[in-house]
Each structure stands twice: as C-alpha cells, then as structure tokens.
Write an enzyme that holds these catalytic residues in place. Sequence first.
Site, PDB file in Angstrom:
ATOM      1  N   ASP A   1       0.874  -1.174   0.000  1.00 28.30           N
ATOM      2  CA  ASP A   1       0.000   0.000   0.000  1.00 28.30           C
ATOM      3  C   ASP A   1       0.915   1.229   0.000  1.00 28.30           C
ATOM      4  O   ASP A   1       1.540   1.557   1.013  1.00 28.30           O
ATOM      5  CB  ASP A   1      -0.880  -0.053   1.266  1.00 28.30           C
ATOM      6  CG  ASP A   1      -1.674   1.240   1.472  1.00 28.30           C
ATOM      7  OD1 ASP A   1      -1.427   2.225   0.761  1.00 28.30           O
ATOM      8  OD2 ASP A   1      -2.536   1.243   2.369  1.00 28.30           O
TER       9      ASP A   1
ATOM     10  N   LYS B   1      -3.116  12.454  -3.101  1.00 30.09           N
ATOM     11  CA  LYS B   1      -2.130  12.708  -2.040  1.00 30.09           C
ATOM     12  C   LYS B   1      -0.798  13.191  -2.628  1.00 30.09           C
ATOM     13  O   LYS B   1       0.146  13.467  -1.902  1.00 30.09           O
ATOM     14  CB  LYS B   1      -1.882  11.437  -1.219  1.00 30.09           C
ATOM     15  CG  LYS B   1      -3.112  10.995  -0.417  1.00 30.09           C
ATOM     16  CD  LYS B   1      -2.792   9.796   0.439  1.00 30.09           C
ATOM     17  CE  LYS B   1      -4.019   9.083   0.948  1.00 30.09           C
ATOM     18  NZ  LYS B   1      -4.703   9.787   2.030  1.00 30.09           N
TER      19      LYS B   1
HETATM   20  N1  PLP Z   1      -3.647   3.515   2.672  1.00 31.10           N
HETATM   21  C1  PLP Z   1      -3.069   4.469   3.395  1.00 31.10           C
HETATM   22  C2  PLP Z   1      -1.798   4.169   4.134  1.00 31.10           C
HETATM   23  C3  PLP Z   1      -3.641   5.743   3.464  1.00 31.10           C
HETATM   24  O1  PLP Z   1      -3.077   6.690   4.211  1.00 31.10           O
HETATM   25  C4  PLP Z   1      -4.835   5.991   2.748  1.00 31.10           C
HETATM   26  C5  PLP Z   1      -5.505   7.308   2.836  1.00 31.10           C
HETATM   27  O2  PLP Z   1      -5.370   8.036   3.784  1.00 31.10           O
HETATM   28  C6  PLP Z   1      -5.383   4.969   1.993  1.00 31.10           C
HETATM   29  C7  PLP Z   1      -4.777   3.733   1.969  1.00 31.10           C
HETATM   30  C8  PLP Z   1      -6.643   5.161   1.208  1.00 31.10           C
HETATM   31  O3  PLP Z   1      -6.439   6.054   0.162  1.00 31.10           O
HETATM   32  P1  PLP Z   1      -7.663   6.551  -0.733  1.00 31.10           P
HETATM   33  O4  PLP Z   1      -8.713   7.044   0.218  1.00 31.10           O
HETATM   34  O5  PLP Z   1      -7.065   7.622  -1.569  1.00 31.10           O
HETATM   35  O6  PLP Z   1      -8.117   5.375  -1.533  1.00 31.10           O
END
Ligand code: PLP
Length: 412
Positions: free
Chosen positions: A203, A229
């Site tokens: 991730d 992000k």
């Molecule tokens: N994984 C991590 C470590 C994150 O910080 C986030 C979002 O804050 C996500 C997954 C999910 O990202 P998204 O909401 O852009 O799909």
Amino acid sequence: MTPISTLDVTKIRQDFPILQRKIHGHPLVYLDNAASSQKPAVVVAAVSGYFLNSHANVHRGAHQLSVEATDAYESARAVVADFIGGRTKELVFTRGTTESINLVAASWGGANLREGDEILLTLMEHHSNLVPWQLIAARTGARLRFAGLTADARLDLEDLAAKIGPRTRMVAVTHVSNTLGVVNPVAEITALAHEAGALCLVDGAQAAPHLDVDVSEIGCDFYAFSGHKMCGPTGIGALWGRKELLEEMPPYQGGGEMISEVRLDGSSWAAVPHKFEAGTPSVGDAVGLRAAVRYLTRLGLDEIHQHETMLTEYALDRLTELDGFDLFGPRTGRVGVISFRYGDIHAHDLATILDAHGIAIRAGHHCNQPLMNHLGVDATARASVYLYNTHEEIDALVEGLLAARKLFGGFA
Ligand code: PLP
C-alpha cells in the site's frame, strides 16, 4: 546529520494558489497532507485544458477529439507507470488506493484463496488494506493474521517473519504508516513473502507522494497508490501489478472497454490493463495526474524527501520540547506524518482550536482503528508536511499548541 533543503519553497508556494488563502483571518497553514495534498495550478490547468480543448470518449472513436483524448489517457498511463518504475501495460488506473486493493482482494483473492489459506497483514494497516481482505476472507474461508509492532511502534519484523508460513498466500503491508510515519522495509518483506511462496502487495498511498519508489527494486507483486495525495486530482489512482499475475486474474468489474468480444452466451476480455478498466475512465483526472507526476518529477523526489526530512526533524525538535507533547511512533526511520497527544486536550478539540488560528491538522482514528486500540487511544492529532511547508508554519503550529494549552488553563 540534518539534510539541507535544495527546494525553492518560496517559489513552489506560488504554484499553489490555495496557500495564499486566509482562514479565520489567519494565513492558511496546511498540515493535513497525509489526508490529501493541495494542487499546483499546472494540474488544474491540465485538467481544464483537457476538457476545454480535447475531451471525447476514449479508445473506440475514429474522430480527432477521441484520438486526442485516447492519446492523453494512454500517455498518462505511461508517465504514471514510469514514475514508480513500472511498465505501462502493468499500470491499471483506479479511483485510488482503496479501489486498487479491493481489485486485488476480489480478483486475485477470489480466484486463488481457499479455506485455511492465510493473508498476513500488520497492525498498522489503513482500513483500505484491511477491510477488503476481511471481505474476501469471509467469502473464501481464508484467515487473516497480523504482524505486531515493537515497543517503539515500528513493524516487528521478527513477528512478521514468524507468521509467514506454508499457508500464507498474500502479505499485504503499508509502505509508510499514515499514523506513525514509519517507513517499512518493503523489499525485505517482499523477499520473506516470496521465500514462502506468497505474494506481496504494498500500500503506497503515503509513500508514492514522498519517496522515490521503484517497484522493480522493491520486487513486490502489486503496488497501490492515490493521485490526490501527490498533487493530483481526487478520483484517480493506480494499481501496478506484475503482468503475468494481472493476465491470470479474472476481471474485477464487467462492462464496456474491458471486453474483447461479447456474445449472449459469454464474453472474452481485453488485454491488461484494459481488462480491469470497465466503463468510461476518468480521463480528465488521469491527465491531471500526469501533470502532477511531471511536476513532482521536475522538482525531484529526492529533493522533496530531503526537504520533508529537514522539516520533520525541525518539527520534532520543537514539538518534543513542549510540556505534555507525546509523539506516537519513533523519532527516526520516519517521514513527516506526526501523530501526537498534547496533554489532556482531546485531539478533536486541539484540531478545532488550531483551525481558529488557520492551522489545518487532522484528528481522529485516521482509518486505523485497530492501531488506535493497540496504542490505547481513540484518536490522535496528526500534522503532516509536504513539499510546500515551511519552518515558519511549524513555528505557527507550536504557537497554536501553546495557545490551546493557555485556553485550557494548562493541563490537569
Ligand atoms: N492507505 C493508506 C496508508 C492511506 O493513508 C490511505 C488514505 O489516507 C489509503 C490507503 C486510502 O487512500 P484513498 O482514500 O485515496 O483510496
């Protein structure tokens, strides 16, 4: 040794019009970058330029605008794939990290997991890298296991290694924790997974915006990240996967764009990556993400990382001097995601008070409820930096915390 920033942050800030805003009469201090970053004008211009000049549906059109839209979309795929060291055909556009992980869990997991198989996660996973696995485990009878943390809130690699066994089929781990800021050794973790015959999904939501990521160096099987992000639009992100795995996996969703031939009695699929992109894609957002990647690449990921490291060290030096400041996570081996408790002021109160000073931080469980339980709190305050933040903004955060303490009449 504290690195020296080579970024011209004064100039960079001019690229982000929103940073000129005043919030409640104060200059905006935006320290909520781990939730979502702000956008430079070039990204907004790329999206609007696409819609004003070149928009049409992609892939099937014979007319000029459709050709231009298709070229822009496929060029975005090449640029984004290259950004993380992947090949173009291995890059699937998704709505973001969450959808990327759901895709792998549903498609790969649905086809490959059996009763008794194990999926190894960690205690620091975002709900996006936990709930999709819970869903597929419930459907297949697979079991979730969790690697724990060390006393200083790093990933416990010994525990992780001990929990990888002959039944492990997937190790899914965050590259950077969105609460603790720790950077996990994902190449080492991938090697451990592969030794046991398991796959590894990383991730990268908190890593791709800040580190020079190269999936071939990591050696992982899947890498997921989000555009919003990393200076890109919301609603676009990507899944990179090894081609042979993507080719074996069944489609995630059905519809237009993802087929080769449709008959009444069945269908065949388009080649990857299109097999995983059912329906009209988010072309404008892909164009915006291409602009964001070009912007970050022009500044240099190493330079961005160096700037953030310097700022984080400065922030930790100043913040840890404050009475009642309590950092979650280690001091070193981390990025600029700073989660903390401040005396007995609840994180939500703190965020509200700071907002009155124009300072944007986040308070809550950060989609990390199991980690919060492990840390014994229901919420933390979290300040997170990016390429446009300054020393003066860290000073403003410190002043804001002192003001909050005064408002509360000190700590109990
Ligand atoms: N994984 C991590 C470590 C994150 O910080 C986030 C979002 O804050 C996500 C997954 C999910 O990202 P998204 O909401 O852009 O799909």
